[in-house]
Design a protein around this motif. Structure first.
Motif, short mmCIF file in Angstrom:
data_model
loop_
_atom_site.label_atom_id
_atom_site.label_comp_id
_atom_site.label_asym_id
_atom_site.label_seq_id
_atom_site.Cartn_x
_atom_site.Cartn_y
_atom_site.Cartn_z
N THR A 99 12.25 18.30 -3.44
CA THR A 99 11.71 19.50 -2.81
C THR A 99 10.19 19.34 -2.77
OG1 THR A 99 11.50 20.59 -4.95
CG2 THR A 99 13.54 20.98 -3.73
N LYS A 100 9.53 20.25 -2.07
CA LYS A 100 8.08 20.14 -1.91
C LYS A 100 7.39 20.22 -3.27
CE LYS A 100 4.12 22.38 0.20
NZ LYS A 100 3.61 23.40 1.12
N GLU A 101 7.84 21.17 -4.09
CA GLU A 101 7.18 21.37 -5.38
C GLU A 101 7.29 20.13 -6.26
OE1 GLU A 101 8.62 24.72 -7.60
OE2 GLU A 101 7.38 24.15 -9.31
N ARG A 102 8.49 19.57 -6.31
CA ARG A 102 8.71 18.41 -7.16
C ARG A 102 7.94 17.21 -6.62
NH1 ARG A 102 13.41 19.38 -10.24
NH2 ARG A 102 13.98 17.20 -10.34
N ALA A 103 7.87 17.12 -5.30
CA ALA A 103 7.13 16.00 -4.69
C ALA A 103 5.65 16.11 -5.05
CB ALA A 103 7.30 16.02 -3.17
N LEU A 104 5.12 17.33 -5.03
CA LEU A 104 3.71 17.51 -5.36
C LEU A 104 3.44 17.14 -6.83
CD1 LEU A 104 2.88 20.81 -3.44
CD2 LEU A 104 2.08 18.52 -2.90
N ILE A 105 4.38 17.46 -7.69
CA ILE A 105 4.22 17.08 -9.10
C ILE A 105 4.14 15.56 -9.22
CG2 ILE A 105 5.31 17.06 -11.37
CD1 ILE A 105 6.59 19.78 -10.65
N ALA A 106 5.08 14.88 -8.54
CA ALA A 106 5.12 13.42 -8.61
C ALA A 106 3.86 12.79 -8.04
CB ALA A 106 6.35 12.89 -7.87
N LEU A 120 6.28 12.10 4.66
CA LEU A 120 5.18 12.81 4.03
C LEU A 120 4.44 13.56 5.13
CD1 LEU A 120 3.44 10.22 1.67
CD2 LEU A 120 4.41 12.40 0.98
N PRO A 121 4.00 14.80 4.88
CA PRO A 121 3.21 15.47 5.92
C PRO A 121 1.84 14.79 6.03
CG PRO A 121 3.29 16.80 3.94
CD PRO A 121 4.17 15.63 3.68
#
Lengths: 214, 177
Positions: A99-106, A120-121
């Motif tokens: 998800t977007k949130e988890r991707a941002l954490i990574a 990726l945007p």
């Protein structure tokens, strides 16, 4: 047809008695693909019921997660990759739970992880910067984890700035110009104990950062 | 030590692997930590029922003049027949190059669970048969995929924990989001 109609008791009865409409079947197949990451064989009756039950359970148990999985994905991790979200945690990011949130954490943990993403945007770096700034603000106590702002003591804004503070603001300005992110700047200044008469804290450095950007 | 394999494996077209971003464990060079696939590509789930799935899967030493290497033999069965099976499965297997990931019953401490075949040289078909009266296959197909000259005796897929690796393994065959 809405999700609520699809997972209703009447629709479930129709699937059980093999009287579902083509529209209901197609909708179920497409939602299963998005939410559960699964293809359903059109010849397998049990698969329809299994998926309907799973979707109903997820929808009722965690509506937020369900809606998140339904959205068009901005971030898609490549199949065959697994990123641990935090040292020592059991939480990890894989293709099917991206998800977007988890991707941002990574990505905030290590930006070179971007090579592991299929989609990726274009502005992913800016989104990661924003995420890091939010996390720093939450840690400082400037922001509630739920999103509300914490009121900063207004007296601090009227305190006279010492020479050391002015020098710190000037250094921050130079670091901003050289492309350093807010998180890196805060990390750098946390090495010091005091700036002038004031003890260094994340909150204080954030205020100096705001003054430097002004 | 426990013998045997689980019933589910994943077969990947070797050309679909992004080799430039494959990562190995920093200290153990026979452990793959990520096996990214090209955008839009996925692996194919292989399920073999029965007590001894993928029976015959074996690795054997091949002696060379200066260096010894390893040959991997992976027999797979296709319990079906028909125009679509022949066109989309058998013909593809006959002429392609593949990577097979199986799950061992012996998990070790989690890092021995998933084993990779065909990563270095690719698994290619060396035998294929459709015996209409086969007792085992009931008229289905058997295809043997072989990798010759692999430099390592075993290559494993493992990241952090068995659970994380299992999720990675499942993600290889997930439907497109």
């Amino acid at each position: 047809m809405t999700i609520e109609q699809l997972i209703s008791k009447e629709t479930r009865e129709r699937f059980l008695s093999r009287q579902e409409t083509l529209e209901e079947r197609d909708l179920l197949v497409s939602i299963a693909k998005k939410v559960l990451g699964r293809d359903i064989s059109y010849t397998c009756r049990n698969c329809y019921m299994d998926v309907l039950i799973e979707l109903t359970a997820l929808y009722n148990k965690d509506r937020e997660k369900f809606n998140e999985l339904m959205e068009e994905k901005e971030y898609v991790l490549s199949r065959g990759c697994c990123l641990q979200l935090g040292f020592g945690t059991g939480d990890f990011l894989v293709y099917q739970n991206c998800t977007k949130e988890r991707a941002l954490i990574a990505l905030s943990q290590n930006r070179s992880n971007a090579g592991m993403f299929e989609i990726l945007p274009a502005d992913w770096e800016a989104q990661v910067d924003e995420y890091e700034a939010e996390q720093a603000a939450i840690e400082d106590g400037e922001k509630d984890p739920d999103g509300g702002a914490v009121v900063i003591d207004s007296d601090s804004e009227t305190q006279a700035q010492s020479g050391a503070e002015q020098a710190a603001i000037e250094d921050i300005r130079k670091m901003i110009e050289s492309g350093e992110t807010k998180v890196k700047i805060i990390e750098h200044f946390l090495q010091f104990e005091n700036i002038g008469a004031r003890k260094v804290s994340k909150n204080y450095i954030s205020q100096l950062y705001t003054a430097a950007k002004a | 030590m426990i013998k045997g394999l689980e019933g589910n494996a994943v077969l990947i077209n070797r050309a679909d692997i992004k080799f430039d971003t494959v990562t190995f464990n920093t200290t153990r060079k026979n452990v793959i930590e990520s096996l990214p696939l090209m955008a839009g590509k996925k692996g194919y789930s292989c399920y073999v029922p029965g007590a001894t799935p993928f029976s015959g899967l074996a690795t054997s030493l091949k002696t060379g003049t200066y260096i010894n290497t390893w040959d991997n033999n992976a027999p797979i069965v296709i319990l079906d027949n028909g125009p679509d099976v022949c066109d989309k499965v058998i013909d593809g297997l006959a002429n392609g190059q593949f990577v097979l990931i199986v799950e061992n019953k012996h998990k070790g401490s989690g890092d021995a669970a998933f084993q990779v075949y065909g990563f270095y040289q690719g698994l290619r078909a060396t035998a294929g048969e459709n015996d209409k009266y086969s007792e085992d296959l009931n008229g289905g197909w058997s295809v043997t995929l072989t990798e010759t000259g692999a430099p390592k005796s075993g290559l494993f897929l493992y990241i952090t924990s068995y659970t994380a690796t299992k999720a990675l393994f499942a993600g290889l065959t997930s439907a497109a989001v």
